[in-house]
Design a protein around this motif. Structure first.
Motif, PDB file in Angstrom:
ATOM      1  N   THR A  98       8.997  -4.716   3.997  1.00 57.51           N
ATOM      2  CA  THR A  98       9.928  -4.810   2.877  1.00 57.51           C
ATOM      3  C   THR A  98       9.332  -5.755   1.832  1.00 57.51           C
ATOM      4  N   GLY A  99       9.557  -5.420   0.572  1.00 57.93           N
ATOM      5  CA  GLY A  99       9.052  -6.243  -0.514  1.00 57.93           C
ATOM      6  C   GLY A  99       7.587  -6.003  -0.839  1.00 57.93           C
ATOM      7  N   GLU A 100       6.977  -5.057  -0.122  1.00 63.34           N
ATOM      8  CA  GLU A 100       5.554  -4.795  -0.325  1.00 63.34           C
ATOM      9  C   GLU A 100       5.364  -3.591  -1.248  1.00 63.34           C
ATOM     10  N   SER A 101       4.391  -3.652  -2.147  1.00 66.83           N
ATOM     11  CA  SER A 101       4.071  -2.453  -2.924  1.00 66.83           C
ATOM     12  C   SER A 101       2.628  -2.081  -2.639  1.00 66.83           C
ATOM     13  N   ILE A 102       2.451  -0.806  -2.306  1.00 65.52           N
ATOM     14  CA  ILE A 102       1.169  -0.335  -1.793  1.00 65.52           C
ATOM     15  C   ILE A 102       0.633   0.789  -2.673  1.00 65.52           C
ATOM     16  N   GLY A 103      -0.553   0.600  -3.198  1.00 65.58           N
ATOM     17  CA  GLY A 103      -1.205   1.641  -3.987  1.00 65.58           C
ATOM     18  C   GLY A 103      -2.006   2.535  -3.060  1.00 65.58           C
ATOM     19  N   ILE A 104      -2.149   3.790  -3.456  1.00 73.52           N
ATOM     20  CA  ILE A 104      -2.981   4.706  -2.681  1.00 73.52           C
ATOM     21  C   ILE A 104      -4.026   5.289  -3.612  1.00 73.52           C
ATOM     22  N   VAL A 105      -5.303   5.080  -3.265  1.00 73.95           N
ATOM     23  CA  VAL A 105      -6.388   5.627  -4.072  1.00 73.95           C
ATOM     24  C   VAL A 105      -7.227   6.575  -3.223  1.00 73.95           C
ATOM     25  N   PRO A 211      16.274   3.263  -3.530  1.00 75.01           N
ATOM     26  CA  PRO A 211      15.935   3.584  -2.145  1.00 75.01           C
ATOM     27  C   PRO A 211      15.252   2.401  -1.467  1.00 75.01           C
ATOM     28  N   ASP A 212      15.199   2.431  -0.151  1.00 74.74           N
ATOM     29  CA  ASP A 212      14.491   1.377   0.577  1.00 74.74           C
ATOM     30  C   ASP A 212      12.989   1.565   0.460  1.00 74.74           C
ATOM     31  N   VAL A 213      12.590   2.842   0.442  1.00 78.34           N
ATOM     32  CA  VAL A 213      11.171   3.136   0.256  1.00 78.34           C
ATOM     33  C   VAL A 213      11.045   4.080  -0.935  1.00 78.34           C
ATOM     34  N   LEU A 214      10.408   3.588  -1.994  1.00 73.07           N
ATOM     35  CA  LEU A 214      10.236   4.380  -3.213  1.00 73.07           C
ATOM     36  C   LEU A 214       8.787   4.837  -3.311  1.00 73.07           C
ATOM     37  N   MET A 215       8.600   6.138  -3.559  1.00 72.13           N
ATOM     38  CA  MET A 215       7.238   6.641  -3.683  1.00 72.13           C
ATOM     39  C   MET A 215       7.036   7.274  -5.044  1.00 72.13           C
ATOM     40  N   ILE A 216       5.938   6.939  -5.685  1.00 74.58           N
ATOM     41  CA  ILE A 216       5.641   7.495  -6.997  1.00 74.58           C
ATOM     42  C   ILE A 216       4.262   8.147  -6.945  1.00 74.58           C
ATOM     43  N   ASP A 217       4.225   9.429  -7.263  1.00 74.64           N
ATOM     44  CA  ASP A 217       2.953  10.150  -7.330  1.00 74.64           C
ATOM     45  C   ASP A 217       2.625  10.315  -8.804  1.00 74.64           C
ATOM     46  N   GLU A 218       1.450   9.871  -9.169  1.00 76.70           N
ATOM     47  CA  GLU A 218       0.993   9.907 -10.569  1.00 76.70           C
ATOM     48  C   GLU A 218       1.437  11.156 -11.330  1.00 76.70           C
ATOM     49  N   ALA A 219       1.275  12.295 -10.691  1.00 74.01           N
ATOM     50  CA  ALA A 219       1.529  13.562 -11.374  1.00 74.01           C
ATOM     51  C   ALA A 219       2.972  13.649 -11.856  1.00 74.01           C
ATOM     52  N   ARG A 236       9.777  -2.742 -10.020  1.00 79.77           N
ATOM     53  CA  ARG A 236      10.156  -4.144  -9.830  1.00 79.77           C
ATOM     54  C   ARG A 236      11.568  -4.245  -9.236  1.00 79.77           C
ATOM     55  N   GLU A 237      12.451  -3.373  -9.732  1.00 83.37           N
ATOM     56  CA  GLU A 237      13.833  -3.376  -9.254  1.00 83.37           C
ATOM     57  C   GLU A 237      13.890  -3.106  -7.741  1.00 83.37           C
ATOM     58  N   VAL A 238      13.111  -2.117  -7.312  1.00 84.43           N
ATOM     59  CA  VAL A 238      13.084  -1.790  -5.880  1.00 84.43           C
ATOM     60  C   VAL A 238      12.520  -2.964  -5.088  1.00 84.43           C
ATOM     61  N   LYS A 239      11.462  -3.579  -5.634  1.00 82.48           N
ATOM     62  CA  LYS A 239      10.863  -4.720  -4.939  1.00 82.48           C
ATOM     63  C   LYS A 239      11.851  -5.884  -4.854  1.00 82.48           C
ATOM     64  N   ASP A 240      12.610  -6.094  -5.941  1.00 82.95           N
ATOM     65  CA  ASP A 240      13.605  -7.174  -5.951  1.00 82.95           C
ATOM     66  C   ASP A 240      14.672  -6.952  -4.888  1.00 82.95           C
ATOM     67  N   HIS A 241      14.950  -5.673  -4.589  1.00 84.94           N
ATOM     68  CA  HIS A 241      15.930  -5.370  -3.552  1.00 84.94           C
ATOM     69  C   HIS A 241      15.266  -5.270  -2.186  1.00 84.94           C
ATOM     70  N   ALA A 242      14.096  -5.897  -2.089  1.00 87.02           N
ATOM     71  CA  ALA A 242      13.358  -5.936  -0.835  1.00 87.02           C
ATOM     72  C   ALA A 242      12.996  -4.548  -0.336  1.00 87.02           C
ATOM     73  N   GLY A 243      12.775  -3.635  -1.280  1.00 91.32           N
ATOM     74  CA  GLY A 243      12.327  -2.304  -0.891  1.00 91.32           C
ATOM     75  C   GLY A 243      10.812  -2.259  -0.806  1.00 91.32           C
ATOM     76  N   THR A 244      10.307  -1.102  -0.455  1.00 91.17           N
ATOM     77  CA  THR A 244       8.863  -0.900  -0.355  1.00 91.17           C
ATOM     78  C   THR A 244       8.464   0.185  -1.344  1.00 91.17           C
ATOM     79  N   VAL A 245       7.378  -0.033  -2.068  1.00 85.18           N
ATOM     80  CA  VAL A 245       6.949   0.930  -3.085  1.00 85.18           C
ATOM     81  C   VAL A 245       5.553   1.465  -2.753  1.00 85.18           C
ATOM     82  N   PHE A 246       5.391   2.781  -2.895  1.00 84.02           N
ATOM     83  CA  PHE A 246       4.061   3.397  -2.819  1.00 84.02           C
ATOM     84  C   PHE A 246       3.735   3.989  -4.174  1.00 84.02           C
ATOM     85  N   LEU A 247       2.534   3.748  -4.643  1.00 91.11           N
ATOM     86  CA  LEU A 247       2.131   4.271  -5.945  1.00 91.11           C
ATOM     87  C   LEU A 247       0.783   4.970  -5.829  1.00 91.11           C
ATOM     88  N   VAL A 248       0.784   6.272  -6.136  1.00 93.51           N
ATOM     89  CA  VAL A 248      -0.480   7.013  -6.229  1.00 93.51           C
ATOM     90  C   VAL A 248      -0.815   7.116  -7.703  1.00 93.51           C
TER      91      VAL A 248
END
Ligand code: ADP
Ligand code: MG
Length: 289
Positions: A98-105, A211-219, A236-248
């Motif tokens: 929770t609170g982590e944001s993870i990029g995927i390359v 959501p608790d886990v938010l995922m964003i795909d570039e496309a 940032r909002e999701v992270k503030d709510h202790a969610g987890t973010v994935f960003l491609v």
């Protein structure tokens, strides 16, 4: 009730014996404290195989009117027909907190979108498992909008699909319209929208619930500069709510700016997992080669 009986706590030994503490982990040392919250997502030896519909055994084209050269080309294609599945994700394992944001390359076709779709529960694992603690949402995809309905109706339907009550959707309506930047178009059928407007509305709806886990795909997150800024606001909002973010993203800058950690995926496997600046630097270096 057991929980309200203070005597029960006396039975618990709060004092750590020397033998309980792993070597080198003195109280207050780095190994002792974790800056991360509890796990929000566990991906365990995940494999995703796509079955290719219509692909059968190798079928050489031997008859028909095809002249020699065309026939040879068709036969060459026939060799590929033998592959009936694509092994897009091959034994991926990691834990997100929770609170982590993870990029995927990773290069095109590496399996990034497939991994996100599997985490969102849109494709079942062929092997292994995904455990999500809470709700997960892949931006833009979870909101399946109907082009014959107005933006207004789609906001209601999309909001309900995200688990909001009609009252909550009504409360957030103005924000969603503003976030999408579609103005009066919200009262028109979506088929009258430009593709950019439709994409922005889909994006706005899918972020209406946090959501608790938010995922964003570039496309799915393309748009103008202002829209990008609003997207990072949502992150940032999701992270503030202790969610987890994935960003491609193909933008290494976006990954290093918005993510603490990054996964580098190649041919369906994680080849590096670490601080985003280190992973992005290594990935960028490999692209130059
Ligand atoms: N729906 C699908 N059916 C069959 N193969 C697919 C499908 N979607 C993706 N693939 C294949 O799976 C692999 C990974 O694709 P994808 O996850 O889209 O990669 P990325 O997002 O990293 O570009 C590729 O070889 C791609 O061709
Ligand atoms: Mg992709």
């Amino acid at each position: 009730m057991a929980g309200t009986d203070p005597r029960r706590f006396e039975e618990i030994d709060f004092e750590a014996d020397a033998t309980d503490v792993p070597e080198g982990a003195a109280p207050g040392s780095e190994a002792h404290e974790s800056p991360l919250g509890p796990p929000s997502l566990i991906v365990d030896d995940l494999h995703i195989r796509y079955r290719i519909v219509g692909a059968g055994k190798r079928q050489a084209v031997t008859d028909g009117p095809a002249p020699g050269r065309v026939r040879r080309l068709l036969n060459r294609g026939g060799q590929h027909v033998g592959a009936t599945e694509v092994h897009a994700v091959r034994g991926v394992s990691f834990v997100a907190h929770t609170g982590e944001s993870i990029g995927i390359v990773g290069r095109n076709g590496a399996g990034k979108s497939t991994l996100l779709r599997a985490i969102a529960g849109l494709i079942p694992p062929s092997q292994g498992a995904v455990y999500v603690g809470g709700t997960s949402s892949l931006l833009g995809v979870n909101a399946a909008l109907m082009s014959s309905l107005t933006g207004e109706r789609n906001i209601m339907l999309g909001g309900l699909a995200l688990g909001l009550t009609p009252q909550q959707v009504r409360e957030r309506f103005d924000d969603i319209v503003e976030f999408a930047g579609i103005g009066e178009f919200v009262y028109m059928p979506m088929k009258a929208y430009s593709s950019g407007m439709a994409a922005r509305l889909r994006f706005a709806i899918s972020t209406a619930a946090i959501p608790d886990v938010l995922m964003i795909d570039e496309a799915l997150a393309t748009g103008d500069a202002e829209f990008r800024a609003r997207s990072s606001e949502k992150i940032r909002e999701v992270k503030d709510h202790a969610g987890t973010v994935f960003l491609v993203s193909h933008s290494n800058k976006a990954i290093t700016q918005m993510c603490d950690r990054a996964l580098w995926i190649e041919q369906g496997e994680i080849i590096m997992d670490g601080p985003s600046d280190e992973v992005v630097a290594a990935y960028a270096k490999s692209l130059k080669r």
